[in-house]
Design an enzyme around this catalytic site. Structure first.
Site, mmCIF file in Angstrom:
data_model
loop_
_atom_site.group_PDB
_atom_site.id
_atom_site.type_symbol
_atom_site.label_atom_id
_atom_site.label_comp_id
_atom_site.label_asym_id
_atom_site.label_seq_id
_atom_site.Cartn_x
_atom_site.Cartn_y
_atom_site.Cartn_z
ATOM 1 N N THR A 20 -6.796 37.645 31.437
ATOM 2 C CA THR A 20 -8.100 38.101 31.892
ATOM 3 C C THR A 20 -8.049 39.607 32.026
ATOM 4 O O THR A 20 -6.966 40.189 32.140
ATOM 5 C CB THR A 20 -8.476 37.404 33.214
ATOM 6 N N GLU A 35 -8.326 32.845 36.858
ATOM 7 C CA GLU A 35 -7.285 32.660 37.875
ATOM 8 C C GLU A 35 -7.441 31.351 38.651
ATOM 9 O O GLU A 35 -6.522 30.951 39.375
ATOM 10 C CB GLU A 35 -7.352 33.808 38.912
ATOM 11 N N LYS A 78 -19.660 42.172 33.106
ATOM 12 C CA LYS A 78 -19.536 40.892 32.408
ATOM 13 C C LYS A 78 -20.748 40.688 31.513
ATOM 14 O O LYS A 78 -21.842 40.411 31.987
ATOM 15 C CB LYS A 78 -19.377 39.738 33.376
ATOM 16 N N TRP A 100 -15.640 40.286 29.484
ATOM 17 C CA TRP A 100 -15.460 41.469 30.319
ATOM 18 C C TRP A 100 -15.431 42.757 29.510
ATOM 19 O O TRP A 100 -14.852 42.817 28.430
ATOM 20 C CB TRP A 100 -14.142 41.388 31.084
HETATM 21 P P1 AMP Z 1 -13.424 34.953 34.150
HETATM 22 O O1 AMP Z 1 -12.059 35.146 34.661
HETATM 23 O O2 AMP Z 1 -13.681 35.645 32.850
HETATM 24 O O3 AMP Z 1 -13.793 33.522 34.119
HETATM 25 O O4 AMP Z 1 -14.428 35.662 35.160
HETATM 26 C C1 AMP Z 1 -14.506 35.309 36.517
HETATM 27 C C2 AMP Z 1 -15.576 36.111 37.184
HETATM 28 O O5 AMP Z 1 -16.850 35.828 36.585
HETATM 29 C C3 AMP Z 1 -15.783 35.854 38.656
HETATM 30 O O6 AMP Z 1 -14.842 36.541 39.458
HETATM 31 C C4 AMP Z 1 -17.195 36.370 38.859
HETATM 32 O O7 AMP Z 1 -17.226 37.777 38.957
HETATM 33 C C5 AMP Z 1 -17.867 35.954 37.561
HETATM 34 N N1 AMP Z 1 -18.532 34.647 37.726
HETATM 35 C C6 AMP Z 1 -18.088 33.441 37.335
HETATM 36 N N2 AMP Z 1 -18.974 32.473 37.648
HETATM 37 C C7 AMP Z 1 -20.006 33.086 38.262
HETATM 38 C C8 AMP Z 1 -21.238 32.635 38.849
HETATM 39 N N3 AMP Z 1 -21.609 31.352 38.835
HETATM 40 N N4 AMP Z 1 -22.031 33.570 39.431
HETATM 41 C C9 AMP Z 1 -21.689 34.876 39.453
HETATM 42 N N5 AMP Z 1 -20.554 35.358 38.912
HETATM 43 C C10 AMP Z 1 -19.725 34.476 38.322
#
Ligand code: AMP
Length: 538
Positions: free
Chosen positions: A181, A327, A436, A441
């Site tokens: 990530t 994570e 995002k 990202w």
């Molecule tokens: P990733 O590791 O790429 O899955 O990204 C995780 C991050 O995505 C989280 O820490 C949040 O910042 C964002 N995220 C994931 N799900 C949501 C959601 N339902 N609402 C808002 N942000 C989210």
């Protein structure tokens, strides 16, 4: 006194055996790059996943060795999900949307020994192949063309197996898969999952009060299989024998809608960017696609707008918001209405569904503010920290740091939220300096450093700004050196040399100065507030 129960390790290979023994007749459908449909059954999947496990073992795979994939969502990627781990290997799904340099860094950092790659992605591999020392590159011939010298044909590779394969002994805490990530500063970070973490995640994910996945479902994962294990659904699907429909590289609503219709899909999952235009298309063409009654969409990876939940409710399609991270395996909270909220009227229910939800069993959440843990009052905000058996406790090959983990070992998520009396989180901000966009990202810091490398730029801050299609897009706030005149086109072109296209900001604001904190850092909260209402071109 000792318990009398057997000490059977939780092991994903059990799901593969179960899928082969119990669900052999269930179908798995994949859309190929040429848009044709590939069909086979769980019996075929089971046989081929085991052949892959045996072929990898014969090729010298040792327990814990990393096998990388560079693949779209289709049957062969599903086979690697189980074939690699059944051999005792660690499946490392490479994110094909990253720059070739980042992919090379990640593959080297993980120590990937083998690579399994779609033939249609070979042009991407060519851009970083020299930088990674893969011992073997195994090519999945999706377009039917012969595989070039120096690489293995996946089908021929499976052909090196005899069908005589025994699962190696495994401990439930052994690694089974890994994903990288984005790091806020510095390079991407690797998360390594265990058999135990993914088995428990699957069991809980399938519960009716969680996503509610049943063997009667037909499941189309739009979320890429290189993103946090496609949210874990391939494991859950094999556990239950769910009919799978893989979309391949075709993720536009024009392609997804006919597939949802023809394969009678009952459950799908992906980021809001996928579903937003689809709701408009369905509403604009009433009756054009006959979707299954009771179709559910699990949506996460970015905040799900209430308007989208309402739009789908009008179409009789349920949207369930989930929150999690690479994570956290990834599912940690879900916003399903609970029994205690049954008295709520429709408007109040939509508000609840637009929250990030309450923690799944075995996951604990808390909000930490300046004064310690914040009360669960729906108002006080703090950084969300999480703890549980499928939450990472460190990053691969990186010392545990205070920025990522609390002193008592909880994961610091970088998401800022309130938590209400019923445990429902509402995310309002982010401490991590990342954007995002469409589920992927973009590092603000990397963009800032690059922009500040331009000879006419004095300083630059890059922030996330809400976007109707991509959830967020980067906005570059730039202060030019005295007397310099540079337009956004020049900056865009300049950045195009350093970043993949979708990471380059489309929006630029040239300002006199950038607000700073008392310690001299950019005050991004003020900038985000200032540019919140940015008007995007259509
Ligand atoms: P990733 O590791 O790429 O899955 O990204 C995780 C991050 O995505 C989280 O820490 C949040 O910042 C964002 N995220 C994931 N799900 C949501 C959601 N339902 N609402 C808002 N942000 C989210």
């Amino acid at each position: 006194m000792k318990s009398t129960m057997m000490r059977t390790p939780l092991n994903l290979s059990h799901f593969l055996e179960r899928a082969g023994r119990l669900f052999g007749g269930q179908e798995i459908v994949s859309r190929m790059p040429d848009k044709s449909l590939h069909r086979y059954t769980y019996a075929d999947f089971y046989r081929r996943a085991r052949l892959l496990a045996e072929a990898l073992t014969r090729a010298g795979l040792q327990p814990g060795d990393r096998v990388a994939t560079l693949m779209w969502n289709h049957y062969a990627h599903f086979e690697t999900y189980f074939g690699v781990i059944a051999a005792g290997g660690v499946l490392h799904t490479l994110n094909l949307r990253l720059s070739p340099q980042d992919i090379a860094y990640i593959a080297n950092h993980a120590g990937d020994r083998f690579l399994i790659v779609d033939d249609v992605l070979l042009p991407l591999l060519e851009q970083f192949r020299d930088e990674v020392d893969f011992e073997r590159v195994i090519v999945v011939p999706l377009n039917g063309k012969p595989v070039a010298d120096g690489m293995d044909d996946y089908e021929a590779f499976l052909g090196t197996a005899t069908g005589d394969f025994d699962y190696p002994e495994m401990d439930e805490n052994d690694p089974c898969a890994m994903c990288y990530t984005s790091g806020t500063t510095g390079r991407p970070k690797g998360v390594v999952y265990s058999h135990r973490s993914q088995v428990l995640h699957s069991l809980v994910q399938a519960m009716p009060d969680a996503i509610g996945i049943s063997g009667h479902d037909v499941l189309l994962p739009v979320v890429p299989m290189f993103h946090a294990n496609a949210w874990g659904v391939p494991y859950t699907a094999a556990m239950l024998g769910v009919k799978m429909v893989f979309p391949g590289p075709h993720l536009h609503p024009d392609d997804l809608l006919p597939l949802l219709e023809s394969e009678k899909v009952t459950l799908s999952c992906g980021v809001p960017t996928i579903w937003l235009p689809m709701a408009q298309m369905i509403a604009a063409n009433p009756g054009k696609w006959k979707l299954q009654k009771g179709l559910r969409l699990t949506v996460g990876g970015a905040a799900v707008p209430e308007s989208m939940i309402r739009a789908y409710a009008q179409l009789d399609i349920e949207v369930l918001q989930g929150w999690g991270m690479t994570e956290t395996s990834p599912l940690a909270t879900l916003s399903r209405i609970t029994a205690q909220q049954r008295h709520l009227d429709a408007d109040a229910r939509f508000k609840v569904q637009a929250m990030q939800g309450y923690p799944l069993p075995l996951v604990d959440v808390r909000g930490i503010g300046d004064e310690g843990e914040v009360p669960w009052d729906g108002k006080s905000v703090g950084e969300i920290q999480v703890h549980g058996p499928w939450i990472t406790g460190n990053y691969h090959g990186v010392p545990v740091s205070e920025e990522s983990f609390s002193a008592d070992g909880w994961l610091r998520t970088g998401d800022v939220a309130s938590i209400d009396e019923l445990g429902f989180m509402k995310i309002s901000d982010r401490t991590k300096d990342l954007i995002k966009s469409g589920g992927e990202w973009i590092s603000s810091v990397d963009l800032e450093n690059a922009i500040m490398g331009h000879p006419s730029v004095q300083e630059a801050a890059v922030i996330a700004v809400p976007h109707p299609k991509w959830s967020e897009r980067p906005l570059a706030v730039i202060v030019l050196k005295a007397g310099q005149k540079v337009g956004e086109d020049e900056i865009r072109e300049y950045l195009g040399k350093h970043f993949v296209k979708w990471m380059v900001p489309d929006a630029y604001a040239f300002v006199e100065s950038i607000p700073r904190t008392s310690t001299g850092k950019f005050l991004k909260t003020a900038l985000r507030e200032q540019f919140r209402e940015w008007k995007w071109d259509d």
